[in-house]
Design a protein around this motif. Structure first.
Motif, mmCIF file in Angstrom:
data_model
loop_
_atom_site.group_PDB
_atom_site.id
_atom_site.type_symbol
_atom_site.label_atom_id
_atom_site.label_comp_id
_atom_site.label_asym_id
_atom_site.label_seq_id
_atom_site.Cartn_x
_atom_site.Cartn_y
_atom_site.Cartn_z
ATOM 1 N N THR A 3 0.851 -1.181 0.000
ATOM 2 C CA THR A 3 0.000 0.000 0.000
ATOM 3 C C THR A 3 0.878 1.219 0.000
ATOM 4 N N ARG A 6 0.485 8.402 -2.443
ATOM 5 C CA ARG A 6 1.106 9.491 -3.163
ATOM 6 C C ARG A 6 0.030 10.106 -4.020
ATOM 7 N N ARG A 9 -3.685 8.790 -3.453
ATOM 8 C CA ARG A 9 -4.058 7.532 -4.075
ATOM 9 C C ARG A 9 -3.672 6.403 -3.151
ATOM 10 N N ARG A 10 -4.427 5.352 -3.173
ATOM 11 C CA ARG A 10 -4.103 4.147 -2.409
ATOM 12 C C ARG A 10 -3.811 3.044 -3.420
ATOM 13 N N SER A 11 -2.735 2.286 -3.211
ATOM 14 C CA SER A 11 -2.373 1.228 -4.149
ATOM 15 C C SER A 11 -2.244 -0.085 -3.413
ATOM 16 N N LEU A 197 -4.158 8.251 -14.693
ATOM 17 C CA LEU A 197 -3.666 8.026 -13.336
ATOM 18 C C LEU A 197 -3.359 9.344 -12.614
ATOM 19 N N GLY A 219 1.161 11.897 -11.589
ATOM 20 C CA GLY A 219 0.602 11.208 -12.740
ATOM 21 C C GLY A 219 0.527 12.052 -13.991
ATOM 22 N N LEU A 357 -11.008 3.375 -9.235
ATOM 23 C CA LEU A 357 -10.088 2.296 -8.839
ATOM 24 C C LEU A 357 -9.569 1.651 -10.123
ATOM 25 N N THR A 445 -1.409 -4.369 -9.695
ATOM 26 C CA THR A 445 -1.450 -3.210 -8.811
ATOM 27 C C THR A 445 -2.780 -2.485 -8.959
ATOM 28 N N THR A 447 -4.900 0.941 -7.910
ATOM 29 C CA THR A 447 -4.681 2.325 -7.485
ATOM 30 C C THR A 447 -6.006 3.029 -7.327
ATOM 31 N N SER A 449 -8.003 6.583 -6.601
ATOM 32 C CA SER A 449 -7.803 8.034 -6.622
ATOM 33 C C SER A 449 -9.152 8.720 -6.850
#
Length: 449
Positions: A3, A6, A9-11, A197, A219, A357, A445, A447, A449
């Motif tokens: 996780t 940045r 955003r959550r990844s 992104l 991004g 997502l 992955t 992400t 946002s």
């Protein structure tokens, strides 16, 4: 699971593997009805040189052949299986005796044209009927693969082929296709979709009129001119600053927010905000300071009471850390099915902004560094909003995930947004035929946002 945070955003990333089982299998083109010419079957002049040891003259005549593919509409990055079947050739048995069954090995080349040039090497198994002395060599089937590198129409044309036998002597009959050989098969390749992104975070979600809020974005295209602006619903306010993305595509700016109608902040490339080149709005509220209490008087006075509801965060959690896809048989290839770990998204920001997502996947790496392109992984997403959630959840389109990413689920901007959402997806990896046995692993992955 990994996780990170940045640009708000959550990844999440987890390993994904597929096992290839060792079983027999062979590819063959679909058969035509009796009396019909199979689609794509062509005839072309051929010059066949028998092995020198046979002492036979060259054989000239027509070759009847057909080329087929397993996917006539691939995406860039896909691996396509090509089947080259020679139904009739002018070459004859080079031995003075009968050629036994299953001793003839065919190899050949298929020529690519149009949007992609090059050659595909094809080979076949030792599968032939006995051939009497001087008899015509039998029909053979050869297969090979190539990776699509460019979008557009691609043609496949029969090329030279060799019929080899090691029975009694090591003998090879080499047949060259003459000029004007017609195209036997066509396919149309499409480019991979790309995902936006871009995202941003604010140092605070509210402030007094004129307060300067620190904005951090990521991004964007490296070196791009970026506009950071306030928003009142779907319209921009007059509060804006210009910034430039660094070599990592990141932006840092301070934006004074004076418009009391402000509901959020956006950042975008170009002259105006657009979904492909801009961020979703980050929630922000301009709050007037509470007025000072009036002077004390003998008369009763009313006091205004102000309560502030602070916005929360946008976050996600995911069940499990890895996914193992189903096994596929060696030779046949096919779909390796599975399902990602269930993702729970909680949006407690309290603003009008929706969320997105997005997932992307690396290539699958197996024994000896052999790769299966990540573009061969597809999914069918689903998304459910919990009871009482203000926003409706939209599942992404079913299709390829790939290294450039695809949307798994999202919610739209709305006057009142937020809620709790359950996101899931069935996944399937298309494993090419004759992929060497073993475990193939990639990283998917996600992400937010």
């Amino acid at each position: 699971m990994r996780t990170g945070a940045r640009s708000r955003r959550r990844s999440a990333a987890f390993g994904m593997a597929v096992l290839a089982a060792v079983t027999g299998g062979a590819l063959s083109p679909p058969a035509a009805a009796v009396g019909e010419t199979p689609p794509g079957q062509v005839e072309f002049p051929t010059h066949c040189l028998p092995p020198q040891e046979a002492g036979l003259p060259p054989a000239d005549g027509p070759t009847t052949a057909r080329i087929t593919v397993d996917d006539p509409a691939p995406r860039v990055g896909d691996t396509v299986t090509v089947t080259y079947r020679v139904a009739a050739a002018p070459a004859v048995n080079p031995l003075p005796s009968e050629l036994p069954a299953d001793v003839l090995t065919p190899t050949g080349r298929v020529l690519l044209g149009g949007a992609q040039s090059g050659e595909v090497t094809v080979t076949g198994a030792k599968r032939n009927e006995p051939v009497p002395p001087g008899g015509a060599l039998p029909a053979v089937t050869m297969t090979g693969t190539f990776t699509v590198t460019a979008p557009g129409a691609i043609t496949l044309t029969p090329g030279p082929y060799t019929l080899h036998t090691a029975h009694l002597l090591d003998l090879a009959t080499v047949c060259a296709a003459g000029p004007g050989t017609p195209v036997s098969e066509r396919l149309t390749a499409t480019p991979l979709p790309t995902a936006n992104l871009r995202g941003l975070t604010l140092a605070t979600a509210y402030g007094a009129p004129g307060a300067r809020v620190k904005v951090t974005g990521a991004g964007f295209a490296p070196g791009a001119a970026v506009t950071v602006a306030g928003r009142a619903g779907a319209a921009e306010t007059g509060d804006r600053v210009a910034a430039t993305a660094d070599r990592h595509g990141e932006v840092v700016a301070e934006l004074p927010l004076t418009d009391r109608a402000t509901t959020g902040v956006v950042a975008y490339e170009g002259t105006a905000w657009s979904a492909p080149r801009g961020t979703a709005p980050a929630a922000y509220t301009v709050v007037d300071p509470a007025p000072p209490p009036p002077a004390r008087t003998p008369e009763p006075v009313a006091r205004e009471v102000t309560a502030i509801v602070e916005p929360g965060t946008l976050a996600m959690t995911q069940a499990g850390e890895s996914v193992t896809l189903g096994a596929v048989p060696y030779g046949d290839g096919g779909a390796a099915p599975g399902r990602i770990g269930t993702v729970t998204v909680k949006d407690a920001r309290g603003g009008p902004a929706g969320w997105s997502l997005v997932g992307k996947v690396t290539d699958f790496t197996g024994p000896g560094g052999i790769r299966i392109p990540g573009a061969r992984l597809s999914w069918t997403p689903s998304c459910t909003a919990a009871a009482g959630s203000p926003s409706a959840c939209a599942a992404g389109s079913a299709g390829v995930v790939g290294p450039d990413g695809a949307v798994l689920a999202s919610t739209a901007d709305a006057p009142t947004a937020g809620g709790t959402f359950t996101v899931d997806a069935a996944v399937s990896l298309q494993v090419p035929p004759y992929t060497p046995p073993g475990a193939y692993t990639a990283v998917l992955t996600l992400t937010l946002s």
